[in-house]
Design an enzyme around this catalytic site. Structure first.
Site, short mmCIF file in Angstrom:
data_model
loop_
_atom_site.label_atom_id
_atom_site.label_comp_id
_atom_site.label_asym_id
_atom_site.label_seq_id
_atom_site.Cartn_x
_atom_site.Cartn_y
_atom_site.Cartn_z
N LYS A 11 10.66 -4.86 9.39
CA LYS A 11 9.56 -4.27 10.15
C LYS A 11 9.74 -4.55 11.65
CE LYS A 11 6.34 -4.59 6.24
NZ LYS A 11 5.06 -5.16 5.74
N TYR A 51 3.43 4.67 3.23
CA TYR A 51 2.35 3.78 2.80
C TYR A 51 1.16 4.56 2.24
CZ TYR A 51 4.28 -0.65 4.62
OH TYR A 51 5.03 -1.78 4.82
N ASN A 114 4.42 -9.59 8.83
CA ASN A 114 5.14 -10.27 7.74
C ASN A 114 6.58 -9.81 7.56
OD1 ASN A 114 4.59 -7.83 6.56
ND2 ASN A 114 3.63 -8.64 4.72
N HIS A 117 9.59 -5.33 4.29
CA HIS A 117 9.03 -4.59 3.16
C HIS A 117 10.06 -4.55 2.04
CE1 HIS A 117 7.67 -1.21 0.71
NE2 HIS A 117 8.91 -0.74 0.80
N GLU A 128 10.94 5.86 -2.12
CA GLU A 128 11.14 5.41 -0.74
C GLU A 128 12.56 5.71 -0.26
OE1 GLU A 128 9.90 1.32 -0.96
OE2 GLU A 128 7.81 1.90 -1.36
P1 RTP Z 1 5.12 -4.19 1.72
O1 RTP Z 1 4.67 -2.89 1.05
O2 RTP Z 1 5.14 -4.11 3.20
O3 RTP Z 1 6.37 -4.72 1.11
O4 RTP Z 1 4.02 -5.27 1.38
P2 RTP Z 1 3.39 -5.67 0.00
O5 RTP Z 1 3.79 -4.71 -1.08
O6 RTP Z 1 3.70 -7.10 -0.21
O7 RTP Z 1 1.84 -5.52 0.32
P3 RTP Z 1 0.91 -4.24 0.36
O8 RTP Z 1 -0.37 -4.61 -0.31
O9 RTP Z 1 1.65 -3.02 -0.11
O10 RTP Z 1 0.60 -4.12 1.92
C1 RTP Z 1 1.51 -3.48 2.79
C2 RTP Z 1 1.53 -4.21 4.10
O11 RTP Z 1 0.25 -4.08 4.72
C3 RTP Z 1 -0.01 -5.24 5.50
N1 RTP Z 1 -1.25 -5.85 5.04
N2 RTP Z 1 -2.18 -6.25 5.87
N3 RTP Z 1 -5.24 -7.84 4.81
C4 RTP Z 1 -4.39 -7.33 5.68
O12 RTP Z 1 -4.57 -7.32 6.87
C5 RTP Z 1 -3.16 -6.76 5.13
N4 RTP Z 1 -2.85 -6.67 3.84
C6 RTP Z 1 -1.64 -6.08 3.80
C7 RTP Z 1 1.16 -6.18 5.32
O13 RTP Z 1 2.11 -5.93 6.38
C8 RTP Z 1 1.74 -5.72 4.00
O14 RTP Z 1 3.10 -6.07 3.86
#
Ligand code: RTP
Length: 150
Positions: A11, A51, A114, A117, A128
């Site tokens: 990212k 997303y 973070n 991805h 994707e």
């Molecule tokens: P990613 O898709 O980026 O690999 O992350 P992930 O599956 O672990 O988590 P996801 O729930 O799909 O969320 C995508 C990205 O959104 C941001 N996020 N911010 N509470 C918050 O502010 C929040 N929750 C999620 C994070 O960058 C997350 O990786």
């Protein structure tokens, strides 16, 4: 031989902090095979498509503006169990819950920064990969797979 593929993306914070090489290195030394890597400066529409499952989440606007803040580096990696193992290597979504030894556990602090991805299922990975690499990805024969797989 394994043909499972995942989409891993560094990212904007990871690109700006110079952590692309570190993240690539972890997947290389694990034994996974890189099939593609490219830096992108995606459009807002492209990111919203990536997303799209999160479009109703309250953090979605913040997520989109974060992801547009600098280039990203997208990669395709192949290997046995690479989707699930890749997620383990990244750590939990929230770095505070990520174990030391994971990428997020070692290199970042807040969920909104973070670093990386990783696809969450084989189906998401293929979606994707098609989105980010619409012209397809070429595979290649690696000479030392017999040292990686039993
Ligand atoms: P990613 O898709 O980026 O690999 O992350 P992930 O599956 O672990 O988590 P996801 O729930 O799909 O969320 C995508 C990205 O959104 C941001 N996020 N911010 N509470 C918050 O502010 C929040 N929750 C999620 C994070 O960058 C997350 O990786």
């Amino acid at each position: 031989m394994a043909s499972e593929r995942t989409y891993i993306m560094v990212k904007p914070d990871g690109v700006e902090r110079g952590l692309v090489g570190e993240i690539v290195k972890r997947f290389e030394v694990k034994g996974f095979k890189m099939l593609a890597i490219q830096m992108f400066k995606p459009s807002e529409e492209h990111l919203k498509e990536h997303y799209k499952d999160l479009a109703q989440k309250p953090f979605f606007p913040k997520l989109v503006s974060y992801m547009l803040s600098a280039p990203v580096v997208g990669m395709v990696w192949e290997g046995k169990g690479v989707v699930a193992t890749g997620r383990k290597m990244l750590g939990e979504t929230n770095p505070a819950a990520s174990a030391a030894g994971t990428i997020r556990g070692d290199y970042c602090i807040d969920v909104g920064k973070n670093l990386c991805h990783g696809s969450d299922s084989v189906e998401s990975a293929e979606r994707e990969i098609s989105l980010w690499f619409p012209n397809g990805v070429t595979n290649w024969a690696r000479g030392f797979d017999s040292l990686i797989y039993e």
